[in-house]
Each structure stands twice: as C-alpha cells, then as structure tokens.
Design a protein around this motif. Structure first.
Motif, PDB file in Angstrom:
ATOM      1  N   ARG A 193       0.960  -1.291  -0.037  1.00 44.37           N
ATOM      2  CA  ARG A 193      -0.137   0.085  -0.094  1.00 44.37           C
ATOM      3  C   ARG A 193       1.010   1.405  -0.158  1.00 44.37           C
ATOM      4  O   ARG A 193       0.374   2.133  -0.854  1.00 44.37           O
ATOM      5  N   LYS A 194       1.943   1.236   0.726  1.00 45.16           N
ATOM      6  CA  LYS A 194       2.791   2.455   0.902  1.00 45.16           C
ATOM      7  C   LYS A 194       3.538   2.541  -0.569  1.00 45.16           C
ATOM      8  O   LYS A 194       3.524   3.871  -0.909  1.00 45.16           O
ATOM      9  N   ASP A 215       0.686   3.816  -3.063  1.00 45.06           N
ATOM     10  CA  ASP A 215       0.216   5.412  -2.587  1.00 45.06           C
ATOM     11  C   ASP A 215       1.226   6.428  -2.921  1.00 45.06           C
ATOM     12  O   ASP A 215       0.999   7.513  -3.589  1.00 45.06           O
ATOM     13  N   CYS A 247       1.493   6.551  -6.795  1.00 42.93           N
ATOM     14  CA  CYS A 247       0.451   7.309  -7.496  1.00 42.93           C
ATOM     15  C   CYS A 247       0.376   8.835  -7.204  1.00 42.93           C
ATOM     16  O   CYS A 247       0.134   9.579  -8.147  1.00 42.93           O
ATOM     17  N   VAL A 273      -5.376   6.471  -6.690  1.00 43.05           N
ATOM     18  CA  VAL A 273      -5.052   5.211  -6.480  1.00 43.05           C
ATOM     19  C   VAL A 273      -6.086   4.026  -7.160  1.00 43.05           C
ATOM     20  O   VAL A 273      -7.043   4.273  -6.843  1.00 43.05           O
TER      21      VAL A 273
END
Length: 461
Positions: free
Chosen positions: A298-299, A302, A305, A312
């Motif tokens: 996820r990091k 994110d 993006c 996202v």
C-alpha cells in the motif's frame, strides 16, 4: 558448473553439509513455520495433523500421499483477505487446483486465477462464480477464449498482440465487452531462480515496457473500443521475500498508466501487482506475514500514485504458493538406506521426482523429518531421494535424520502444497499420489490415487 554443484559431485556437501546446516539439538523437533499449523509430534512420537496420526493416514491411504490441512489453508486464505480488505485477492490456481480447493477458496471470499482451459473447467465445475475468475496464459487458444467469454469470466489478462486481435474478433462476434488487463513486462529481475523470474525482458510473458510494446498494446485496445481495458498487470517472479522488486515494478507500471492517461485521456481504474510471495521451505527462509506485505505494498502504490498525480487504482494480488504451500506435506515410506563409502547416506522413499519435480527443476530446497516415530539416535546427514531411474531424482538435498532411520519408516516433507501435485507426472509409469484433506480429526480423499488401470486406459495402441 556452480561451485555448490561441483562440491556435491565430490561428496563434501553430503559429508559435512552446507555451511548453514548444522546438527539439530533435537532431531525430533519441528520448526513451526515449515509445517501446517496443526502438525505436532504426539506423546507416542509420531506426527499428528488435525488430531490424526500419520501412521493411520499411511495405513488408510497409502504412501506417498499429499496431506492437506484444510483449516490451515482456509486460515491462510483469510489472512490475505483480512490483510487486504479492499483488494481483490486472486488465489493462483496453478499452485494447486482441484474442485475441493476451489470450493474452499470461494467460501473464504477469494477470487481465482486460472491459466488454462483445464483449470477454467475445474473452477466452473466446482461452482466458482465466473465473474470472480481471472484468466492468464501466454497462448490462450480460440477455444479457451471462447469458453471464457461464454462463461462470463470476470477478466482476461492479455499477453500478446495476437491475443488482442483474437479476443477482439471473438468479442465483436458475440456482442460482448469483456474486462481485460494488459500484462506488462517491467524489466525487474526478482531474486529467484532464472526459470521462475517472470518480469525480465528475455522471456515469454507479457508486453515489454522498455520496448514500447506495453503502451502500444494499451493504445490498440482503447482505440478498437471492443474490449474493456480495466488496468495493467505485473508479475515479477515467485518465492520472493523482498518487496523492493514490487516497488520498482509499481513505479514503472504506474508511469505507464500516466502515459496512457496523457496520450488517450483514460485513467485506468485497476492495477494487479501479481503474486510470488515466498514461503518457508527451510529454516533459512523468512517470509513476511500478509499484514506486513499489505502495509508495504500500500505504501508503495500510494507513493507512486502521488508522484504521477494518479488516483489510487483498485488493487488485486495473486497469492498461490503462500496459501496452499505450507498447508500440505508429503508423506513417504522409506524403502532403502544406503551409505556410500562414508561420503553420503541415501534414504530412498517410495516417491520422488514424479510427485515433486521442483528440486530437480529449480534446485529447490526442502526439509524432512522422521514422521512415524521419535528417535534417540544421533543425527545423520542424509539425502532423501526417490525411486526413479534418474540420478537427479532428489527430494531433499541435505537433511539431518536419526541415524537409525530404516526401511519401513515414514518420512514427511513439508511445504509441498504448491506446484508438487500440479507438476506431478507419470515418469517411469508411476501413478500420481492422492491428496488427503484433514480437518477436525477426520480425513477425506479429495484427489484419489492414480492406478495402473488409469495409466493403461490411456494407452490405446
């Protein structure tokens, strides 16, 4: 020849063991991360799984046999589902697929990735909703694509310009608009074996990013207007422990997504980061739990993006090995024990490369333990080998077993849920083993053992 191979030929590895392998303090001890969560050594010394004694399993189903801990598989599926709550988790069926596993995966809320007509047929026959199926493959036939369209498969991952044209024609004929992703070859060399690294440029999968083919493929799909291009797909390899490769891959794929937006005014809503998450085969392997993987991925997404000024996208991942691999062990019976001039002891079991080709194919490492009893004997560094007419028929290259290991003993090899049954063969006309699922003190056959009659039934000459 690699150095460790040269050493193996001269016996020094068999005599002393690799540098990381040292005699255990207790030859009967189990390393938890290598085994299904319900495996333990009972007071009688034999392994038990889900409350069942492996000696009873061997007596009831024969050896070799793959033993699948159903609660363990379901638990690992839930771990991924819970760690990635707003992500589509596709179980990679190529790791191991049968109708019972399809049902388990469906019941735990996962999607399913297939890569052949046979896998698709298995999924559909087991009741997996077609809209939750993704269809991979670098050479899907007209018949396979037709079946996918007629079944309403949720997404098809495009792998070549030929396939784009083929699927476009079929979709136009049927008046349907299937969802598709473009598989992008991002040029990331995963830290894995050459033949299971899938994102470097010199290989058969996907569209090259560096050469411009990936962008051209996306433009063709968008401009034709027949297929529904939902996003991009990247898969960088298998048995990966380091997420740095995913970071580089995501950066490059999202840069392509931005390029597509700028060139065609289309911001693709989905991104598939693939799978390849590693498991522990030996004590040297240290896989990350799904929650940690989710946090890191996820990091990465994110951050990338934000750098490209992109929304996202809806994410998907494709764990296979990480769900089914640790949930299975293979149970063998020892046939012979042979000491070769003090250089190496060979422990021969009643299976081998026909039920686990990975050691021969990928130089994969496995562990093993004496399963039917405990022992007070000193540890003996042994090589567990199969019964096939090949010198490379090795199951476990180096493992400490009790020095009193003998014919008739049961030996168990953990971590065999992924690719072992899927890649199993009838080499030397050996029938393939069964898969036995265990749960709550009960065992059931989910894939039966092949018989000689099965082999002969195919021989029509």
């Amino acid at each position: 020849m690699r150095a460790h191979e040269a050493g193996a030929l001269h016996g020094d590895i068999g005599h002393r063991g690799p540098a990381w392998l040292r005699p255990p303090a207790d030859v009967n001890a189990l390393v938890p991360q290598l085994w299904p969560r319900q495996v333990e050594r009972g007071a009688h010394g034999a392994l038990t799984v889900a409350g069942l004694d492996v000696r009873e399993l061997a007596a009831g189903y024969g050896t070799p046999a793959y033993v699948l801990d159903e609660d363990d598989l379901r638990s690992r599926a839930r771990d991924f589902r819970d760690a990635f709550p707003d992500v589509d988790v596709y179980y990679a069926g190529k790791a191991f697929l049968c109708r019972a596993v399809v049902r388990m995966i469906a019941e735990e809320g996962l999607h399913l990735d297939v890569c052949s007509g046979g896998e698709l047929a298995t999924a559909l026959s087991a009741g997996m909703p077609a809209e939750r199926i993704g269809f991979h493959g670098n050479n899907k036939s007209v018949a396979e694509l037709t079946r996918a369209l007629d079944a309403g498969v949720g997404r098809i991952i495009l792998d070549s310009f030929t396939e784009i044209d083929r699927l476009t024609a079929l979709a136009r004929e049927r008046g349907v608009r299937p969802g598709v992703l473009i598989r992008v070859t991002v040029g990331v060399e995963a830290h894995t074996h050459e033949f299971i690294a899938t994102a470097h440029e010199d290989q058969k999968f996907g569209f090259s990013l560096a050469g411009g083919a990936a962008a051209a493929a996306a433009f063709r799909v968008i401009d034709e207007g027949v297929l529904d291009l939902r996003g991009l797909h990247s898969h960088i390899g298998s048995q990966i422990f380091d997420t740095s490769g995913f970071e580089v891959s995501a950066r490059r794929v999202l840069a392509l997504q931005a390029q597509i937006r700028d060139a065609r005014g289309v911001e693709l809503p989905e991104l598939d980061l693939g799978g390849g998450f590693g498991i522990a085969y030996t004590t040297q392997d240290d896989p990350s739990p799904p929650a940690e993987l989710a946090k890191r991925l996820r990091k990465i997404v994110d951050s990338e993006c934000a750098a490209e000024n992109l929304a996202v996208p809806h994410l998907s991942i494709e764990p296979g090995r990480a769900i089914v691999g640790p949930a299975v062990f293979t149970l063998y019976e020892v046939g012979t024990v042979k000491d070769v001039d003090g250089l190496r002891t060979y422990v021969s079991v009643d299976g081998g490369m026909s039920d686990n080709i990975r050691t021969a194919l990928y130089d994969a490492s496995y562990s093993a333990t004496l399963a039917g009893r405990a022992s007070t004997a000193e540890p003996l560094l042994a090589r567990v080998v199969g019964k096939h007419c090949e010198s490379g028929d090795i199951v476990v290259k180096d493992e400490f077993l009790p020095a009193d290991v003998q014919p008739g003993d049961l030996v168990a090899v953990p971590g065999t849920g992924a690719y072992c049954r899927s890649m199993a063969s009838n080499y030397n006309h050996v029938p393939r083993p069964p898969v036995v699922a265990v749960r709550d003190g009960r065992a059931r056959l989910i894939v039966r053992r092949e018989t000689e009659e099965d082999l002969l039934a195919l021989d029509v000459g």
